[in-house]
Write an enzyme that holds these catalytic residues in place. Sequence first.
Site, PDB file in Angstrom:
ATOM      1  N   GLY A   1       5.146 -27.606  -3.137  1.00 38.81           N
ATOM      2  CA  GLY A   1       6.345 -27.094  -4.043  1.00 38.81           C
ATOM      3  C   GLY A   1       6.217 -25.644  -3.980  1.00 38.81           C
ATOM      4  N   THR A   2       4.863 -24.926  -4.153  1.00 41.08           N
ATOM      5  CA  THR A   2       5.113 -23.494  -4.120  1.00 41.08           C
ATOM      6  C   THR A   2       5.512 -22.988  -2.886  1.00 41.08           C
ATOM      7  OG1 THR A   2       2.567 -23.453  -5.139  1.00 41.08           O
ATOM      8  CG2 THR A   2       3.096 -21.465  -3.988  1.00 41.08           C
TER       9      THR A   2
ATOM     10  N   SER B   1       7.910 -30.883  -6.154  1.00 37.96           N
ATOM     11  CA  SER B   1       6.335 -31.017  -5.518  1.00 37.96           C
ATOM     12  C   SER B   1       5.835 -32.284  -5.745  1.00 37.96           C
ATOM     13  CB  SER B   1       5.388 -30.038  -6.469  1.00 37.96           C
ATOM     14  OG  SER B   1       4.201 -30.052  -5.501  1.00 37.96           O
TER      15      SER B   1
ATOM     16  N   HIS C   1       3.217 -34.105  -5.588  1.00 37.11           N
ATOM     17  CA  HIS C   1       1.943 -34.694  -6.077  1.00 37.11           C
ATOM     18  C   HIS C   1       2.322 -34.754  -7.698  1.00 37.11           C
ATOM     19  CE1 HIS C   1       1.160 -30.175  -6.280  1.00 37.11           C
ATOM     20  NE2 HIS C   1       0.370 -30.342  -7.071  1.00 37.11           N
TER      21      HIS C   1
ATOM     22  N   CYS D   1     -10.937 -19.029 -22.301  1.00 41.29           N
ATOM     23  CA  CYS D   1     -12.279 -19.077 -22.210  1.00 41.29           C
ATOM     24  C   CYS D   1     -12.631 -20.274 -21.181  1.00 41.29           C
ATOM     25  CB  CYS D   1     -12.951 -19.571 -23.584  1.00 41.29           C
ATOM     26  SG  CYS D   1     -12.354 -18.846 -25.093  1.00 41.29           S
TER      27      CYS D   1
END
Length: 460
Positions: free
Chosen positions: A69-70, A194, A196, A320
């Site tokens: 997808g990227t 994408s 997945h 965090c």
Amino acid sequence: MPYFDAASAAPLHPVARQALLAALDEGWADPARLYREGRRARLLLDAAREAAADAVGCRPDELTFTSSGTRAVHSGISGALAGRRRVGRHLVVSAVEHSSVLHSASDHEDRGGSVTRVPVDRTGAVSPQAYAKALREDSALACLQSASHEVGTEQPVAEVAGVCRSAGVPLLVDAAQSLAWGPVPEGWSLLAGSAHKWGGPAGVGLLAVRKGVRFAPQGPADERESGRAPGFENLPAIVAAAASLRAVRAEADAESVRLRALVDRVRTRVPELVSDVEVVGDPERRLPHLVTFSCLYVDGETLLHELDRAGFSVSSGSSCTSSTLTPSHVLKAMGVLSEGNVRVSLPRGTTDEDVDRFLAVLPGLVAGVREKLGAPASAAPSPAPDDSLVLDALGRRCPIPVIELAKVIEGVPVGGTVTVLSDDEAARLDIPAWCAMREQEYVGEEPADRGAAYVVRRLS
């Protein structure tokens, strides 16, 4: 053990597994060859393209399979910008896009282009009016995700597409999170997805480019996938991706109703069971399977580890965490609390019992983390005679600055101020969010020798 991180990667759908195994036997040959095995592979590739195009809502010859997808996003943005370079080099994106879009935008700036990042409201949604204001005569492309990968908020794609169409600017939609639930509203010019994310195998993306959109693929030319995705196609994975997309779409209506009810339970019950919690994202216009909330006075990384030990796999946009010391860009753009952030995204098949057990263990885990961090107790200290205090939290990371602020705020009289000195990037977001939650006044940020000084006035 419940897996609650389908927004990162959905478990492989049974149909995908079956299709993958079958295609390993039948689709191993080169689909560009004319002999029998090649023709058989070509038939499988064509059938997968037709199935995926039907689900996306485009023509088969408008759809290209990519390696992720990227890669689809990067190729779509670079190709559209190059195809319209005579118009200009201005790119418009929302402030809450997936990192793949924002990385492409930064690369475009590094190469001399210009980028406008459209702000969002506290639910994470953009306004079509903001997009209209951002578009210019030299705008070559606009980008907008169909739904947030972090908080689930659905974007007004149809309205923004209309604005872009009126301005003559193509719109690229990152539909990775929403394709499993239905087609993207009409009006888009380019679309990325994408596999997945919907239960297909990793390593398969798709890029749709409407006919008539000026598009110039970048990089060395290749004869495969219309020159837009070089290299030998991973045909078994492509077949599995298309089969699973069709399967999840067939289940989407019923599964959407079921998972939305479970998410509604989480959205309602978490603030009732855990104090000082902010549920973020649009409560109505959202993906059915995703909910995000943030807990005051909680170290996000510690909470995720505790949930993992309890058997729950969740994600976080908190500052965090071990992967970053800065808040999620999505939460930051929304202006909501980032500390103690938990994203729950339910995969297909999640049961009532899974959610009930999560709700049963969460309060104790949050309380344990807060106790370890020395979060403020309910008893307030006696007021101090001074009208103002300076709290030195330099060198201390999220959520400690906010915890210390909560401990001392009642040590000044009503109308007095506490100035928090902090060099933690998350403080810029979390202190104003804390003030909103605790009904105190956030006066603003002032310069300091190190970090910044955040001024809070006690109202009650």
